[in-house]
Design an enzyme around this catalytic site. Structure first.
Site, PDB file in Angstrom:
ATOM      1  N   CYS A 191      -3.391  -2.562  -0.904  1.00  9.55           N
ATOM      2  CA  CYS A 191      -2.319  -3.453  -0.446  1.00  9.55           C
ATOM      3  C   CYS A 191      -1.974  -4.529  -1.470  1.00  9.55           C
ATOM      4  CB  CYS A 191      -2.707  -4.093   0.886  1.00  9.55           C
ATOM      5  SG  CYS A 191      -3.097  -2.877   2.159  1.00  9.55           S
ATOM      6  N   ARG A 251      -2.053   6.168   7.895  1.00  6.65           N
ATOM      7  CA  ARG A 251      -2.122   6.380   6.448  1.00  6.65           C
ATOM      8  C   ARG A 251      -1.567   7.748   6.066  1.00  6.65           C
ATOM      9  NH1 ARG A 251      -7.778   3.003   5.467  1.00  6.65           N
ATOM     10  NH2 ARG A 251      -6.897   1.065   6.291  1.00  6.65           N
ATOM     11  N   ARG A 262     -10.591  -0.942   2.460  1.00  7.30           N
ATOM     12  CA  ARG A 262      -9.878  -2.217   2.521  1.00  7.30           C
ATOM     13  C   ARG A 262     -10.771  -3.365   3.015  1.00  7.30           C
ATOM     14  NH1 ARG A 262      -5.153   0.225   1.495  1.00  7.30           N
ATOM     15  NH2 ARG A 262      -3.981   1.413   3.042  1.00  7.30           N
ATOM     16  N   LYS A 306      -6.113  -8.892  10.975  1.00  4.19           N
ATOM     17  CA  LYS A 306      -6.066  -7.455  10.834  1.00  4.19           C
ATOM     18  C   LYS A 306      -7.457  -7.000  10.438  1.00  4.19           C
ATOM     19  CE  LYS A 306      -3.641  -3.969   8.232  1.00  4.19           C
ATOM     20  NZ  LYS A 306      -2.640  -3.795   7.191  1.00  4.19           N
ATOM     21  N   TYR A 324       3.961   2.555  19.261  1.00  2.00           N
ATOM     22  CA  TYR A 324       4.670   3.818  19.046  1.00  2.00           C
ATOM     23  C   TYR A 324       5.217   4.376  20.353  1.00  2.00           C
ATOM     24  CZ  TYR A 324       2.466   3.278  14.550  1.00  2.00           C
ATOM     25  OH  TYR A 324       2.079   2.761  13.339  1.00  2.00           O
ATOM     26  N   CYS A 368       0.806  -1.238   0.000  1.00  2.00           N
ATOM     27  CA  CYS A 368       0.000   0.000   0.000  1.00  2.00           C
ATOM     28  C   CYS A 368       0.833   1.280   0.000  1.00  2.00           C
ATOM     29  CB  CYS A 368      -1.007   0.008   1.147  1.00  2.00           C
ATOM     30  SG  CYS A 368      -0.261  -0.100   2.776  1.00  2.00           S
ATOM     31  N   LYS A 375      -4.398  -6.966  15.233  1.00  2.00           N
ATOM     32  CA  LYS A 375      -4.360  -5.531  15.033  1.00  2.00           C
ATOM     33  C   LYS A 375      -5.746  -5.008  14.718  1.00  2.00           C
ATOM     34  CE  LYS A 375      -2.024  -2.756  11.661  1.00  2.00           C
ATOM     35  NZ  LYS A 375      -1.214  -2.850  10.489  1.00  2.00           N
TER      36      LYS A 375
HETATM   37  C1  PBG Z   1      -0.954  -1.850   5.884  1.00  2.00           C
HETATM   38  C2  PBG Z   1      -0.732  -1.442   7.273  1.00  2.00           C
HETATM   39  C3  PBG Z   1      -1.570  -0.630   8.045  1.00  2.00           C
HETATM   40  C4  PBG Z   1      -0.986  -0.487   9.293  1.00  2.00           C
HETATM   41  C5  PBG Z   1       0.187  -1.218   9.288  1.00  2.00           C
HETATM   42  N1  PBG Z   1       0.329  -1.827   8.023  1.00  2.00           N
HETATM   43  C6  PBG Z   1      -2.779   0.079   7.825  1.00  2.00           C
HETATM   44  C7  PBG Z   1      -3.709   0.031   6.763  1.00  2.00           C
HETATM   45  O1  PBG Z   1      -4.378  -0.979   6.559  1.00  2.00           O
HETATM   46  O2  PBG Z   1      -3.835   1.072   6.121  1.00  2.00           O
HETATM   47  C8  PBG Z   1      -1.583   0.322  10.400  1.00  2.00           C
HETATM   48  C9  PBG Z   1      -0.720   0.649  11.527  1.00  2.00           C
HETATM   49  C10 PBG Z   1      -1.199   1.755  12.358  1.00  2.00           C
HETATM   50  O3  PBG Z   1      -2.318   2.272  12.220  1.00  2.00           O
HETATM   51  O4  PBG Z   1      -0.418   2.151  13.231  1.00  2.00           O
HETATM   52  N2  PBG Z   1       0.155  -2.153   5.220  1.00  2.00           N
END
Ligand code: PBG
Length: 328
Positions: free
Chosen positions: A130, A205, A217, A195, A313, A122, A248
């Protein structure tokens, strides 16, 4: 007979006992810090919706990694942002791409830091999905091939662990197959198995410049209504060869971590995502919540749910807050 002989408050009243009897503990050893590395910038660029987080120039990443390692953070996960995006996200597997270069720099400057790479398209595709897209549809099998190439390029750069986050079906088997074929059979793989299609990813994003240009998504990420489906995702990824799983977002999804742990007893981590970070930061800035207290509490709840590791973070801050203190 005096009332009651069971008084659960007896041990709570003593601070030393309370500390001794804590059933779960947070430790800096559990933590993974996400880092964004961007091509074509020369200074760290602050991410407005994630105060305290930056897009790092590839050449400027070593200093931050050393700082984190010195605080006791054992691992980072890298996200790359290319200068040029295209429909198939070619830059994702470029030998001299942002992540590939950053891995080399980090393994040299900070050999005892575990370097995990996020494997997704992505950040590299012009449409922000993605995977590959045809006529508005996100293609599964073509995407899986490209993801395997990206994972291989990370491995060839020296990554310690690869972590696919795209949610295409069959990608773990494809990545594992290609890695094994190329001599990386010992390289561990964390699958973002579960996820959810979450509103909590919005600040990420911005940070990764990866918002989809059309649609959303929901055709590949999971519906927040579902828990049994999460077990199927976990099962297929384990059968395909995933070594560790990731759930997640983290806040609000502790039940999923708990259920996966109970059913499969495999290592499961959770990712405290950008929106969780932004939410507490924003409330703390207004003086509505105490940041340190909230972060210790939310992350402890992730351990309680059964997380073996936490991508967050706050890894650096937590390591600092926890130093010299056993836990909590
Ligand atoms: C997609 C990806 C995402 C996150 C990590 N890898 C988000 C998405 O689906 O746009 C999100 C991580 C976050 O929000 O801290 N490659």
């Amino acid at each position: 007979m005096g009332y009651p002989n069971v008084r659960l408050r007896r041990v709570r009243g003593n601070a030393i006992l309370r500390e001794m009897l804590g059933e779960h503990r947070l430790s800096a050893r559990d933590l993974v810090q996400p880092l964004f590395v961007k091509e074509g910038i020369s200074r760290p660029a602050p991410i407005p919706s994630m105060p305290g987080q930056f897009q790092w120039p590839v050449n400027g990443i070593a200093g931050e990694a050393k700082r984190l390692r010195a605080l006791g953070v054992p691992a980072v996960i890298l996200f790359g942002i290319p200068v040029k995006k295209d429909p198939t996200g070619k830059a994702a597997s470029a030998a001299n791409g942002s992540v590939q270069r950053a891995v080399k720099i980090l393994k040299k400057a900070c050999p005892d830091l575990l370097v995990i790479t996020d494997v997704c398209l992505c950040e590299y595709t012009s449409h922000g999905h993605c995977g590959h897209v045809d006529g508005g549809k996100v293609l599964n099998d073509a995407s899986v091939k490209a993801l395997a190439q990206a994972a291989l390029s990370h491995a060839e750069s020296g990554a310690d662990v690869v972590a696919p986050s795209d949610m295409m079906d069959g990608r773990v088997a494809a990545i594992r197959g290609l890695l094994d074929k190329k001599g990386f059979e010992d390289l561990p793989l964390i699958s973002y198995s579960v996820k959810y299609a979450s509103g909590f990813y919005a600040p990420f994003r911005d940070a990764a410049e990866s918002a989809p240009r059309f649609g959303d998504r929901a055709t590949y990420q999971m519906d927040p209504a579902n828990a049994s489906e999460a077990l199927r995702e976990a099962q297929t990824d384990l059968e395909e060869g995933a070594d560790m799983l990731l759930v997640k977002p983290a806040l609000g999804y502790g039940d999923i971590v708990c259920r996966i742990r109970e059913k499969f007893s495999c290592p499961v981590g959770c990712y405290s995502v950008s929106g969780e970070y932004a939410m507490i930061k924003a409330a703390a800035e207004r003086g509505w919540l105490d940041e340190k207290r909230m972060v210790l509490e939310t992350h402890l709840s992730m351990k309680r749910a059964g997380a073996s590791f936490i991508v967050t973070y706050w890894a650096g801050d937590l390591a600092r807050w926890l130093s010299g203190k056993a836990s909590r």
